[in-house]
Scaffold this motif. Structure first.
Motif, PDB file in Angstrom:
ATOM      1  N   ALA A 173      26.181  76.491  -4.665  1.00 53.98           N
ATOM      2  CA  ALA A 173      27.894  77.170  -4.789  1.00 53.98           C
ATOM      3  C   ALA A 173      27.687  78.186  -4.800  1.00 53.98           C
ATOM      4  O   ALA A 173      27.219  79.157  -5.621  1.00 53.98           O
ATOM      5  CB  ALA A 173      28.975  76.455  -5.130  1.00 53.98           C
ATOM      6  N   ARG A 174      28.805  78.955  -3.328  1.00 53.51           N
ATOM      7  CA  ARG A 174      29.288  79.939  -3.925  1.00 53.51           C
ATOM      8  C   ARG A 174      30.987  80.177  -2.901  1.00 53.51           C
ATOM      9  O   ARG A 174      31.554  79.354  -2.504  1.00 53.51           O
ATOM     10  CB  ARG A 174      28.596  81.060  -3.053  1.00 53.51           C
ATOM     11  N   ARG A 175      31.897  81.355  -3.720  1.00 60.71           N
ATOM     12  CA  ARG A 175      33.044  80.881  -3.228  1.00 60.71           C
ATOM     13  C   ARG A 175      33.820  82.597  -3.423  1.00 60.71           C
ATOM     14  O   ARG A 175      33.112  83.370  -3.138  1.00 60.71           O
ATOM     15  CB  ARG A 175      33.956  81.007  -4.957  1.00 60.71           C
ATOM     16  N   SER A 176      35.201  82.427  -2.654  1.00 61.25           N
ATOM     17  CA  SER A 176      36.037  83.560  -2.319  1.00 61.25           C
ATOM     18  C   SER A 176      37.261  83.553  -2.554  1.00 61.25           C
ATOM     19  O   SER A 176      37.872  82.000  -2.253  1.00 61.25           O
ATOM     20  CB  SER A 176      35.180  84.011  -0.682  1.00 61.25           C
ATOM     21  N   ASN A 231      22.683  72.543  -0.345  1.00 57.85           N
ATOM     22  CA  ASN A 231      21.713  71.335  -1.611  1.00 57.85           C
ATOM     23  C   ASN A 231      22.332  70.663  -2.256  1.00 57.85           C
ATOM     24  O   ASN A 231      21.818  70.871  -3.528  1.00 57.85           O
ATOM     25  CB  ASN A 231      21.037  72.600  -1.851  1.00 57.85           C
ATOM     26  N   LEU A 232      22.933  69.708  -1.940  1.00 61.10           N
ATOM     27  CA  LEU A 232      24.108  68.773  -3.216  1.00 61.10           C
ATOM     28  C   LEU A 232      22.374  67.480  -3.586  1.00 61.10           C
ATOM     29  O   LEU A 232      21.697  66.686  -1.917  1.00 61.10           O
ATOM     30  CB  LEU A 232      24.416  67.682  -2.428  1.00 61.10           C
ATOM     31  N   SER A 233      22.728  66.915  -4.040  1.00 60.38           N
ATOM     32  CA  SER A 233      21.546  66.090  -4.628  1.00 60.38           C
ATOM     33  C   SER A 233      22.095  65.354  -5.939  1.00 60.38           C
ATOM     34  O   SER A 233      22.963  65.851  -6.263  1.00 60.38           O
ATOM     35  CB  SER A 233      20.274  66.989  -4.868  1.00 60.38           C
ATOM     36  N   HIS A 275      23.280  78.698  -8.645  1.00 60.04           N
ATOM     37  CA  HIS A 275      22.866  76.764  -8.531  1.00 60.04           C
ATOM     38  C   HIS A 275      23.780  76.170  -9.662  1.00 60.04           C
ATOM     39  O   HIS A 275      23.768  76.612 -10.456  1.00 60.04           O
ATOM     40  CB  HIS A 275      21.715  76.434  -9.158  1.00 60.04           C
ATOM     41  N   TYR A 276      23.982  74.886 -10.190  1.00 61.10           N
ATOM     42  CA  TYR A 276      24.260  74.163 -10.494  1.00 61.10           C
ATOM     43  C   TYR A 276      24.300  72.834 -10.199  1.00 61.10           C
ATOM     44  O   TYR A 276      23.500  72.335  -9.814  1.00 61.10           O
ATOM     45  CB  TYR A 276      25.910  73.983 -10.472  1.00 61.10           C
ATOM     46  N   GLU A 277      23.526  72.312 -11.880  1.00 57.56           N
ATOM     47  CA  GLU A 277      23.296  71.307 -12.075  1.00 57.56           C
ATOM     48  C   GLU A 277      23.647  70.292 -13.212  1.00 57.56           C
ATOM     49  O   GLU A 277      23.713  71.324 -14.516  1.00 57.56           O
ATOM     50  CB  GLU A 277      22.108  71.280 -12.881  1.00 57.56           C
ATOM     51  N   VAL A 278      24.437  69.046 -13.297  1.00 57.72           N
ATOM     52  CA  VAL A 278      25.301  68.580 -14.309  1.00 57.72           C
ATOM     53  C   VAL A 278      24.723  67.093 -14.284  1.00 57.72           C
ATOM     54  O   VAL A 278      24.976  66.072 -13.570  1.00 57.72           O
ATOM     55  CB  VAL A 278      26.656  68.799 -13.837  1.00 57.72           C
ATOM     56  N   ALA A 279      24.939  66.767 -15.516  1.00 59.42           N
ATOM     57  CA  ALA A 279      24.571  65.211 -16.130  1.00 59.42           C
ATOM     58  C   ALA A 279      25.694  64.727 -16.420  1.00 59.42           C
ATOM     59  O   ALA A 279      26.373  64.745 -17.523  1.00 59.42           O
ATOM     60  CB  ALA A 279      23.502  65.066 -17.052  1.00 59.42           C
ATOM     61  N   PHE A 280      26.094  63.360 -16.269  1.00 68.77           N
ATOM     62  CA  PHE A 280      26.955  62.227 -16.017  1.00 68.77           C
ATOM     63  C   PHE A 280      26.241  61.108 -16.193  1.00 68.77           C
ATOM     64  O   PHE A 280      25.226  60.411 -16.157  1.00 68.77           O
ATOM     65  CB  PHE A 280      28.007  63.107 -15.308  1.00 68.77           C
ATOM     66  N   ASP A 281      27.757  60.233 -16.741  1.00 71.00           N
ATOM     67  CA  ASP A 281      26.816  59.080 -17.241  1.00 71.00           C
ATOM     68  C   ASP A 281      28.308  58.147 -15.714  1.00 71.00           C
ATOM     69  O   ASP A 281      29.545  58.204 -15.800  1.00 71.00           O
ATOM     70  CB  ASP A 281      27.756  58.622 -18.787  1.00 71.00           C
ATOM     71  N   SER A 282      27.538  57.381 -15.589  1.00 72.47           N
ATOM     72  CA  SER A 282      28.109  56.270 -14.171  1.00 72.47           C
ATOM     73  C   SER A 282      29.760  55.487 -14.484  1.00 72.47           C
ATOM     74  O   SER A 282      30.507  54.994 -13.639  1.00 72.47           O
ATOM     75  CB  SER A 282      27.447  55.597 -13.225  1.00 72.47           C
ATOM     76  N   ALA A 283      29.502  54.883 -16.237  1.00 77.74           N
ATOM     77  CA  ALA A 283      30.372  54.691 -16.497  1.00 77.74           C
ATOM     78  C   ALA A 283      31.165  53.041 -15.463  1.00 77.74           C
ATOM     79  O   ALA A 283      29.248  52.571 -15.940  1.00 77.74           O
ATOM     80  CB  ALA A 283      31.941  55.401 -17.304  1.00 77.74           C
ATOM     81  N   TRP A 284      32.205  52.874 -15.820  1.00 85.24           N
ATOM     82  CA  TRP A 284      31.952  51.536 -14.507  1.00 85.24           C
ATOM     83  C   TRP A 284      31.678  51.424 -13.082  1.00 85.24           C
ATOM     84  O   TRP A 284      32.255  50.230 -12.639  1.00 85.24           O
ATOM     85  CB  TRP A 284      33.267  51.070 -14.873  1.00 85.24           C
ATOM     86  N   LEU A 285      31.687  52.744 -12.702  1.00 83.77           N
ATOM     87  CA  LEU A 285      31.536  51.960 -11.130  1.00 83.77           C
ATOM     88  C   LEU A 285      30.321  51.866 -10.799  1.00 83.77           C
ATOM     89  O   LEU A 285      29.037  51.836 -11.615  1.00 83.77           O
ATOM     90  CB  LEU A 285      30.725  54.249 -10.931  1.00 83.77           C
ATOM     91  N   GLY A 286      30.032  50.977  -9.701  1.00 82.39           N
ATOM     92  CA  GLY A 286      29.412  50.101  -9.445  1.00 82.39           C
ATOM     93  C   GLY A 286      29.313  48.797 -10.483  1.00 82.39           C
ATOM     94  O   GLY A 286      28.278  47.711  -9.754  1.00 82.39           O
TER      95      GLY A 286
END
Length: 827
Positions: free
Chosen positions: A613-616, A698-700, A658-669
């Motif tokens: 990401a980049r911003r302005s 470069n979303l993943s 570059h950013y990389e974040v882990a998370f839990d999907s909880a109730w989704l799905g």
């Protein structure tokens, strides 16, 4: 001569080959990455081709059936060239190939006035199309992924182009019998699928019985991702044909299926909470009554004795009086006793409707009533009160005894020849009816106490009055299929309309009607102010599909709506990234534009999201979350904790990070397959009163096993598999008036020519309906409902809805071909 005669056939077949080549070219670039949508489309096209080869006229069924539901834009990201366009290319290719074959008599023709109207509409359409698309921008990927592009003119203009391409095929195949055999079932099939989709959406998201939520369904119409009334317009066009099927039902099973379809469609209409659609349904019903009333009175006068000339009108007034009293009492019953009281009252009145038309043994009425009261008292006294109060649902005393009485009544009245009219069975029916009345009062008292006794007693009195009308000669109604169908439709409408109209959200919607109307009028004034005053813009419009761009750059409030664009990296051809621009509003807040992709998540699973990401601009905020969402109105979201960082010291301000974040999907799905809410990744830029920009690449999104879930995360295919939505603020995208849309975008020439076409088609259908043609009556009611919805929404900015309307107008203009000239015989 032979070569000259063959030229038209060769030209038509050349058009067929061009359409086939266009179909193949579209399929070559069509995104088929998603599992079941791509498989569905890849299976549907060959099957449709084989069907056209076997039964060429089946396109009259398939197009109205698939137009509303073949919409995969939320999965594919394609909304300029849609799946229905590929299907239409295949239809034109097959149809024109047949047109270029041996000559055959036309099935229909157009009058000179109709040809003149179509020519004027086509010229106005061409002028508005050229004014919208010229000068041609570069043919890059970003030209086909947003409504601000000049090519949006082609997206809106294709509906009229398709209708004109289909017109020669309609003249060949569209005789009255073919329209009844193919087009009407196609409309009903499409309505059934849309209604089932609406039922599914209500069940999965707010809940079928949750009428306090402000959730408004969109069904399969992806064009509603920026608001609009695509679902409203479609239901207005198709609902009258469900009534037509019910009126033409030739058997009990057809009538039962028609009533079921009508119930599903009316549920979908009620669940929209659209005041415009409610007005459209009311207007269509009023038109049907006004056109059918003279014929009904003529039939009544024909069968009555000469000295009883007023009896049909008297009978009609009595029926209307009973219907009005019943409606008022049902509304009152629902207000005090809820769903249970309303359902019990409807069942009692329906039983009275049936019994009033039977030859009841009135000499046995007293004995039947006495026996029923004794049996009711005995069962009520024997019912275990403590267990009954603790039991759930129908096992409680009043509900169980009401159900038992209803089953007893159904058994007594079940058709069985002469035995069903025997005094013994009719006496048993009277006993069951009495128990129904007693249990209705008990249900009201059980639910609401003493306040429910008065409305319940009045419902019982009305039911008694209905029974007494059976002694009139001739009776007010007979138990024929028409009467039962009309009573069933009225009961379904009341069962759906009363709870919805009394709900919290509907009450709030009606209470804010005046305020919302002021906002709509203010928007219309702004639209007129944005229209250039030059004579060319007044005559031919500012260009088809040009309103979103005009609003973005020239709205009087100087608002800057949010936008999404796919931009090519400088010096790197074919390497794209996405640019999210936050809204800039003087009030400091504007509706976000959310970039979406559907993902197959599993519940309670650890996922890793990565992006560059980049911003302005003035400190934009990147909002990242995964939500349960169909199209609008996200629910039960899981927020991804991602915050943008300032650039490193010494690094350029526009450097990628570059950013990389882990998370839990909880109730989704979670949830069963059919009732599992879809999960979508949402990305949006939020800023201050000044618009700011965030660029992503470069979303993943990876599962614990390393499986990549995001399709086209590098945006090398631009908008493939990515869609977007604006959940609440829809004015930047729509003029919100059909007439004003025609006037502003196509000018006076387009508006007047379309008015002439509507008048010609409408008057022809009204004349046919006045002569007793039920199909013409349904078509006239559909067009009227569509125009009523169009008073407050610009329906022609949804190409599939516009095409359906144009096809209905063309069918209304068709006339049978002239009879062949009689051969002269030699003297």
């Amino acid at each position: 001569m032979l070569a000259h005669a063959a030229l038209p056939g060769l030209a038509v077949r050349l058009l067929a080959l061009l359409a086939g080549a266009g179909c193949m070219l579209a399929l070559r670039h069509y995104p088929l990455g998603h599992d079941w949508p791509g498989l569905l489309f890849a299976t549907l096209l060959p099957a449709y081709f084989l069907l056209l080869c076997w039964r060429p006229a089946c396109w009259l069924f398939c197009l109205p059936a698939l137009l509303p539901v073949l919409d995969l834009a939320p999965w594919t990201g394609w909304f300029f060239l849609e799946e229905i366009d590929v299907l239409l290319l295949l239809t034109v290719a097959c149809g024109y190939w047949r047109l270029g074959g041996p000559d055959r008599p036309a099935a229909a023709r157009l009058s000179p006035a109709a040809r003149a109207c179509l020519l004027l509409c086509s010229l106005a359409w061409l002028a508005a199309l050229l004014r919208g698309v010229l000068p041609l921008p570069p043919l890059a990927a970003y030209a086909w992924d947003n409504y601000l592009s000049p090519y949006n003119s082609l997206r809106l203009g294709k509906a009229w182009a398709w209708s004109m391409l289909l017109l020669p095929m309609l003249l060949r195949d569209g005789d009255a019998s073919a329209l009844r055999r193919y087009a009407l079932p196609g409309m009903l099939a499409g309505l059934a699928m849309v209604s089932l989709f609406a039922l599914w959406e209500r069940a999965v998201f707010p809940g079928l019985m949750n009428l306090s939520s402000d959730y408004r369904i969109t069904a399969p119409f992806s064009a509603m991702h920026t608001g609009g009334a695509a679902l409203d317009g479609y239901l207005a066009l198709s609902l009258p044909f469900a009534g037509l099927w019910l009126a033409r039902a030739r058997s009990r099973w057809q009538a039962a299926l028609a009533l079921l379809l009508l119930a599903l469609a009316l549920h979908a209409a009620c669940a929209t909470f659209s005041r415009g659609l409610y007005a459209a349904v009311a207007a269509a019903m009023l038109l049907a009554v006004l056109l059918a009333l003279p014929q009904t009175l003529r039939i009544g006068h024909g069968v009555a004795r000469p000295r009883a000339g007023r009896r049909p009108m008297d009978k009609l007034l009595l029926r209307l009086l009973l219907a009005g009293l019943g409606t008022v009492l049902l509304v009152t019953m629902f207000s005090v006793a809820g769903y249970r009281g309303l359902l019990a009252a409807v069942v009692l009145l329906a039983a009275s409707f049936v019994l009033a038309a039977r030859p009841l043994p009135w000499r046995l009425v007293a004995a039947s009533l006495l026996c029923a009261l004794c049996l009711q008292g005995l069962l009520a006294s024997w019912w275990p009160e403590g267990t009954g109060q603790q039991a759930a649902g129908w096992l409680k005393g009043p509900y169980f005894l009401f159900l038992l009485s209803a089953m007893l009544l159904a058994g007594a009245l079940w058709p069985g020849g002469a035995a069903s009219k025997s005094p013994a069975r009719l006496s048993l029916a009277m006993m069951a009816w009495t128990m129904l009345a007693c249990n209705l009062v008990w249900i009201g008292w059980h639910w609401a106490g003493a306040p429910a006794l008065t409305p319940a007693g009045l419902v019982v009195l009305l039911a008694i009055l209905m029974l007494c009308t059976g002694r009139l000669r001739p009776p007010l109604w007979r138990l024929d299929r028409a009467s039962l169908s009309m009573a069933g439709a009225a009961g379904i409408l009341l069962l759906l309309a009363i709870p919805v109209s009394a709900s919290y959200y509907a009450t709030e919607r009606f209470a804010t009607t005046a305020f919302d109307m002021q906002g709509r009028l203010r928007h219309w004034r702004q639209v007129l102010d944005m229209q250039p005053s030059a004579w060319g813009d007044q005559l031919f419009g500012m260009g088809m599909g040009s309103f979103p761009a005009k609003y973005y750059w020239h709205n009087p409030g100087r608002e800057v709506p949010a936008s999404i664009a796919y931009v090519e990296q400088d010096g790197e051809p074919g390497n794209y990234y996405v640019r999210l621009a936050s809204p800039g509003y003087s009030a400091g807040y504007g509706e976000l534009l959310r970039l979406l992709q559907r993902l197959p998540l599993q519940p309670a699973t650890r996922y890793t999201l990565a992006l560059d990401a980049r911003r302005s601009g003035a400190m934009p905020v990147l909002l990242v979350r995964l939500c349960q969402r169909q199209l609008l109105y996200a629910q039960n979201c899981v927020h991804v904790p991602l915050r943008l960082r300032l650039p490193q010291p010494g690094a350029p301000a526009d450097a990628w990070q570059h950013y990389e974040v882990a998370f839990d999907s909880a109730w989704l799905g979670a949830g069963a397959w059919l009732l599992r809410p879809p999960v979508q990744l949402e990305l949006a830029a939020s800023g201050t009163a000044t618009a700011s920009v965030i660029e992503l690449d470069n979303l993943s999104l990876r599962a614990p096993g390393g499986e990549e879930l995001i399709l086209n995360g590098r945006f090398t295919q631009a908008n493939n598999y990515w869609f977007f939505s604006s959940d609440h603020h829809h004015l930047p995208w729509h003029i919100k008036s059909l007439a004003l849309q025609l006037l502003v975008e196509t000018g006076w020439c387009g508006a007047l020519s379309m008015l002439g076409l509507l008048a010609l088609a409408g008057l022809r259908r009204l004349r046919q309906a006045a002569a007793g043609d039920q199909g013409a009556l349904a078509c006239a009611a559909a067009l009227l409902g569509f125009l009523v919805v169009g008073l407050f929404d610009s329906l022609l900015d949804v190409p599939r809805i516009a095409l359906l309307c144009y096809l209905m107008l063309l069918c209304a203009l068709l006339q049978p071909p002239p009879p062949p000239p009689a051969e002269s015989t030699p003297p």
